[in-house]
Design an enzyme around this catalytic site. Structure first.
Site, PDB file in Angstrom:
ATOM      1  N   LYS A   8      72.769  15.039  40.005  1.00 35.45           N
ATOM      2  CA  LYS A   8      71.867  14.940  38.846  1.00 35.45           C
ATOM      3  C   LYS A   8      72.333  15.782  37.657  1.00 35.45           C
ATOM      4  CE  LYS A   8      68.084  16.070  40.617  1.00 35.45           C
ATOM      5  NZ  LYS A   8      66.784  16.661  40.860  1.00 35.45           N
ATOM      6  N   ARG A  83      58.057  15.431  39.550  1.00 36.35           N
ATOM      7  CA  ARG A  83      58.345  15.586  40.980  1.00 36.35           C
ATOM      8  C   ARG A  83      57.177  15.171  41.841  1.00 36.35           C
ATOM      9  NH1 ARG A  83      62.102  20.631  41.034  1.00 36.35           N
ATOM     10  NH2 ARG A  83      64.004  19.462  41.377  1.00 36.35           N
ATOM     11  N   ARG A 122      79.860  23.788  48.700  1.00 35.70           N
ATOM     12  CA  ARG A 122      79.877  24.230  47.302  1.00 35.70           C
ATOM     13  C   ARG A 122      80.234  25.714  47.185  1.00 35.70           C
ATOM     14  NH1 ARG A 122      75.156  21.895  43.734  1.00 35.70           N
ATOM     15  NH2 ARG A 122      73.787  23.240  44.938  1.00 35.70           N
ATOM     16  N   ARG A 155      76.241  30.103  47.056  1.00 35.51           N
ATOM     17  CA  ARG A 155      74.845  30.427  46.743  1.00 35.51           C
ATOM     18  C   ARG A 155      74.055  30.575  48.031  1.00 35.51           C
ATOM     19  NH1 ARG A 155      72.380  26.251  42.578  1.00 35.51           N
ATOM     20  NH2 ARG A 155      70.871  26.280  44.237  1.00 35.51           N
ATOM     21  N   ARG A 166      64.525  21.308  51.080  1.00 35.94           N
ATOM     22  CA  ARG A 166      64.497  20.603  49.794  1.00 35.94           C
ATOM     23  C   ARG A 166      64.378  19.088  49.993  1.00 35.94           C
ATOM     24  NH1 ARG A 166      69.483  22.960  46.540  1.00 35.94           N
ATOM     25  NH2 ARG A 166      69.918  24.297  48.317  1.00 35.94           N
TER      26      ARG A 166
END
Ligand SMILES: [Zn+2]
Length: 212
Positions: A8, A83, A122, A155, A166
């Protein structure tokens, strides 16, 4: 619309560069409001400090404030909003009020297996902000930024466990929003599993269908 890791952020940046419209990201807005200590930002902080989701009315008020700025008169891109169904219904009202109803909803679809690889692989450079992926876009030397030689970091919430949380939130709250927009004929499905340029080409084609 799209889950964490669906691309996104990358696609949003490319869309606003193409369309010359503001990128309205609720995540960025929360971070900015916290930094500037606005009343809405401080209100949101109370919930975020407890690890709770920011209530709809605060998020909605923040988006409404943003949509009323002059630069949205020629259009805008929403990222991370709405959302929930309550947010979607409020958005419909405020978008009508500013004379800019939603024209299109882009839904980035990526399988869970691929999301897991993207998220857990990531790595970020703390110095220049470059983003790598151990599988899809590795640095030349493992764990080291190509640009400046800094040690890459992961992260804290880029774990399978956090992704599951999530994804559950996305399925519970955001799937119904996509269904709602589907019944209004606004949704264009985008296959987010392709290369960046190919994903963006699908988006450009979708945007062309609603161009005035
Ligand atoms: Zn770097």
């Amino acid at each position: 619309m799209g889950a964490a890791g669906s691309g996104k952020g990358t696609m949003s940046a490319k869309i606003v560069a193409l369309e010359h419209i503001p990128h309205i990201s609720t995540g960025d807005m929360f971070r900015a409001a916290l930094k500037e200590e606005t009343s809405l930002g401080l209100e949101a902080k109370k919930y975020m400090d407890k690890g709770l989701l920011v209530p709809d009315e605060i998020t909605i008020a923040m988006v409404e404030e943003r949509l009323r700025k002059d630069d949205c008169k020629a259009g805008y891109l929403l990222d991370g909003f709405p959302r929930t169904l309550a947010q979607a219904k409020s958005l419909e009202k405020m978008a009508d009020e500013i004379g800019r109803p939603l024209q299109i909803v882009l839904n980035l679809e990526v399988s869970k297996d691929l999301l897991i690889k993207r998220i857990t692989g990531r790595r970020l450079c703390p110095v220049c902000g470059a983003i790598y992926n151990t599988e899809f876009n590795p640095p030349k030397v493992e764990g080291i930024c190509d640009n400046d030689g800094a040690a890459l970091i992961q992260r804290k919430d880029d774990t399978v466990e956090q992704l599951e949380v999530r994804l559950k939130e996305h399925n519970d709250n955001t799937r119904p929003v996509i269904e709602y927009y589907r019944t209004h004929g606004l949704v264009h499905e985008i296959n987010g599993e392709q290369a960046t340029d190919d994903v963006f080409n699908q988006i450009v084609n979708a945007l062309d269908t609603v161009r005035n």
